[in-house]
Every structure is written in C-alpha cells, then in structure tokens.
Design an enzyme around this catalytic site. Structure first.
Site, PDB file in Angstrom:
ATOM      1  N   LYS A   1       0.845  -1.208   0.000  1.00 28.95           N
ATOM      2  CA  LYS A   1       0.000   0.000   0.000  1.00 28.95           C
ATOM      3  C   LYS A   1       0.876   1.253   0.000  1.00 28.95           C
ATOM      4  O   LYS A   1       0.612   2.216  -0.724  1.00 28.95           O
ATOM      5  CB  LYS A   1      -0.946  -0.022   1.210  1.00 28.95           C
ATOM      6  CG  LYS A   1      -2.079  -1.012   1.007  1.00 28.95           C
ATOM      7  CD  LYS A   1      -2.865  -1.351   2.257  1.00 28.95           C
ATOM      8  CE  LYS A   1      -3.820  -2.512   1.946  1.00 28.95           C
ATOM      9  NZ  LYS A   1      -4.552  -3.021   3.093  1.00 28.95           N
TER      10      LYS A   1
ATOM     11  N   GLN B   1      -5.240  -1.850   9.230  1.00 28.81           N
ATOM     12  CA  GLN B   1      -5.043  -3.166   8.624  1.00 28.81           C
ATOM     13  C   GLN B   1      -5.662  -4.267   9.498  1.00 28.81           C
ATOM     14  O   GLN B   1      -5.357  -4.372  10.676  1.00 28.81           O
ATOM     15  CB  GLN B   1      -3.536  -3.413   8.433  1.00 28.81           C
ATOM     16  CG  GLN B   1      -3.191  -4.676   7.685  1.00 28.81           C
ATOM     17  CD  GLN B   1      -3.636  -4.638   6.225  1.00 28.81           C
ATOM     18  OE1 GLN B   1      -3.469  -3.663   5.521  1.00 28.81           O
ATOM     19  NE2 GLN B   1      -4.230  -5.731   5.774  1.00 28.81           N
TER      20      GLN B   1
ATOM     21  N   ASP C   1     -11.521   2.106   3.321  1.00 31.81           N
ATOM     22  CA  ASP C   1     -11.837   0.680   3.161  1.00 31.81           C
ATOM     23  C   ASP C   1     -13.341   0.486   2.949  1.00 31.81           C
ATOM     24  O   ASP C   1     -13.788  -0.609   2.602  1.00 31.81           O
ATOM     25  CB  ASP C   1     -11.415  -0.097   4.420  1.00 31.81           C
ATOM     26  CG  ASP C   1     -10.136  -0.886   4.215  1.00 31.81           C
ATOM     27  OD1 ASP C   1      -9.793  -1.166   3.050  1.00 31.81           O
ATOM     28  OD2 ASP C   1      -9.487  -1.218   5.227  1.00 31.81           O
TER      29      ASP C   1
END
Ligand code: NAP
Length: 284
Positions: free
Chosen positions: A52, A96, A119
């Site tokens: 990322k 995460q 997300d």
C-alpha cells in the site's frame, strides 16, 4: 480457452489515471494522504501494508505508517484514530485487519471518520453502498467490477453467483453486481445444491478461501469466472479458489491467481484515497 482478465495490466491503467488525478489535485493545492495503521507482527499484513505504501508513492499520494506493538490497548488505538480523523494532511485512514484478538475491530472501524474510511467498512458507508449512493466502495469488489468493465463484460440481466457472504467481499460484491442490474445469488457454507446453482452462472465469483473449491463441473461453458481467493496450495504456492487448469478451458474469461483480483484491490484503495481528499476539499 478463456481470455485472461489481467489484473496487473488493468491495475497499472488505474494507477496511471490515479497519478494524473493526483497531479491535477496538487495543482489545486490538495495532496491526498493515506494513513495506514498496523498492529502487531502478522507477516501477511506487513506485506499488504508495504504494498500500500509503495502504491501511494507510485501515484503521488502522501502516506504515513503507524506500526503499533502487539500489546497496544483498545484506547491507544482509538486515540490514534481520533488523532488521524483530525489531521489535515490525512484524507484516508486504513486500519489493517485482522487486529490482534484483544482488540475490538468493530469499535475501531466505527471510530473512523466516515469521510476518511477508504476501506468502506464503516456502517455509514456500508449503508450508502446498500442504497447505491456512495463515495467509497470496498476495494476488492470494486476491483472486480473494474476488471469486468475493462473487457466490457455486460452484467445487466446476467445470472451472477457469488460464493461467499463476508462483509468485506461477498456481500458488497453481490450488491455491486445488483447495482449493475445483474440477477444475483449469494451462496455460503449452508447452501444446498451449490454446484447446480454455480452451473447456472453467467458470471461466477468465488470468495471462499479454499483452494480448488470451484471445479470444472460447477462452471457453465462460456461463463466469466472471477477468483477472489488467496490461498496456499499443498506446495505452499499462492492459488485461488478456482481449479484454474480445469476451469480455464471452459470459461470465456477468467482471472488468474496471482495477477487477477489481487493487484486491483490496492489500486482501488488509491482511488478511494483520492475520493476522500476530494470529499474533504469539497472538490467533487
Ligand atoms: P471469509 O470471511 O472467510 O468468508 C468466506 C465465505 O465463504 C463465507 O461466507 C463462507 O460461508 C463461505 N464458505 C466457506 N466454505 C464454504 C463452502 N464449503 N461452500 C460455500 N461457501 C463456503 O473470507 P473473505 O474475507 O470473504 O475472503 C475470501 C477469500 O478471498 C480468501 O481466500 C481471502 O484471502 C481472499 N481475499 C482476497 C482479496 C484480494 O485482494 N484478492 C481480498 C480479500 C479477501 P459462511 O458465511 O456460511 O461461513
């Protein structure tokens, strides 16, 4: 012989477009910024976080990494999220997952400012997706839709079968296909006659997490087969949910693993981060 849906190529196109958009935004005084928070030492999570960060650098997005120790408390994590919610340079926040077991991921996601939730896991964003009125889409299903678009594969009126009903992949995947006027069936571990249902699919999406789960007898000739799975085979090699060698000769299109859906996920995160920057700068 199926045509490969090449996630590496499509992902590179998405990143090129993202880089151009970032350059334009910078000219308007807006620099998209992504904060990635990782707790603990899970090696797979470490790889994802590094990828990322690399993708951010590639498209010109500013990024910050917060690497917290395994024993981080819930309050410490919530305090960090709150700090990032307020931080001007940060347009998007990604925590995460999975988090270590003592941490409550639902509470952490709920604490993220929905306009920074790149997300798209916050209930507000999940609700917006349900209504078809959204800013962010969850990265993996959005990546699948982009792959279908890249080959002009029509969804409207098609029988779409999604195997898997997770909040991250299966459910939003089904919703996105529905928004494109597909006729969608969601299968899961309690589904009866799974193979029969799959055989009726024009577009079959496997998000199960089991190597070689989708076998040739489950696929209609000419179907589009999308393999979201990321598993290790008996030799430790990365593989999807689909028995690629057996299904590829039957399908019209198929995603390889690796090199299919995987590369798309991070590229869609870049798109979401740019959208978050636009939202906060009121540049929609
Ligand atoms: P998950 O939360 O474990 O969900 C798996 C789903 O598969 C569940 O809904 C489960 O049904 C269903 N399932 C399990 N066994 C089944 C069976 N025998 N028959 C029918 N359905 C069955 O997994 P996930 O997070 O959705 O991820 C799925 C896969 O995609 C994993 O391999 C993951 O690594 C991969 N993934 C890839 C990416 C990417 O970027 N390529 C991103 C995210 C995930 P129940 O609900 O009934 O238990």
């Amino acid at each position: 012989m199926a045509k490969l849906l090449n996630g590496k190529e499509v992902s590179a196109q998405v990143r090129r477009a993202a880089a151009e958009e970032v350059a334009q935004l910078k000219q308007q005084g807006v620099t998209p910024g992504l904060a990635v928070v990782i707790v603990g030492n899970d090696p797979a999570s470490r790889v994802y976080v590094n990828n990322k960060k690399k993708a951010c650098a590639e498209v010109g997005i500013y990024s910050e990494e917060y690497s917290l120790p395994e024993q981080t408390t819930q309050q410490e994590l919530l305090d960090l999220v709150e700090k990032l919610n307020k931080k001007q340079e940060i347009s998007g926040i990604l925590v995460q997952l999975p988090l270590p077991k003592h941490l409550d991921d639902k509470a952490v996601i709920a604490a993220i400012d929905p306009s920074k939730d790149v997300d798209a896991f916050h209930t507000q964003n999940v609700g917006r997706i349900m209504l078809g009125d959204y800013h962010f889409l969850p990265c993996t299903p959005a990546g699948v839709m982009e792959l279908l678009r890249s080959e002009d594969i029509p969804v409207e009126g098609k029988n779409c079968v999604v195997i898997g009903r997770s909040n991250i992949v299966g459910k939003p995947m089904a919703m996105l296909l529905l928004h494109q006027n597909g006729t969608v069936t969601i299968c899961h571990s309690r589904t009866q006659n799974l193979a029969d249902i799959c055989r009726g699919a024009d577009i079959l999406v496997a998000a199960v997490g089991k190597a070689k789960f989708v076998t040739a007898d489950m696929v209609k000739p000419g179907a589009v087969v999308i393999d979201v799975g990321m598993n290790r085979d008996e030799n430790g090699k990365l593989c999807g949910d689909v028995d690629f060698a057996a299904v590829e000769p039957i399908a019209s299109y198929i995603t390889p693993v690796p090199g299919g859906v995987g590369p798309m996920t991070i590229s869609m995160l870049m798109k979401n981060t740019i959208m978050a920057a636009r939202l906060q700068a009121k540049l929609l």
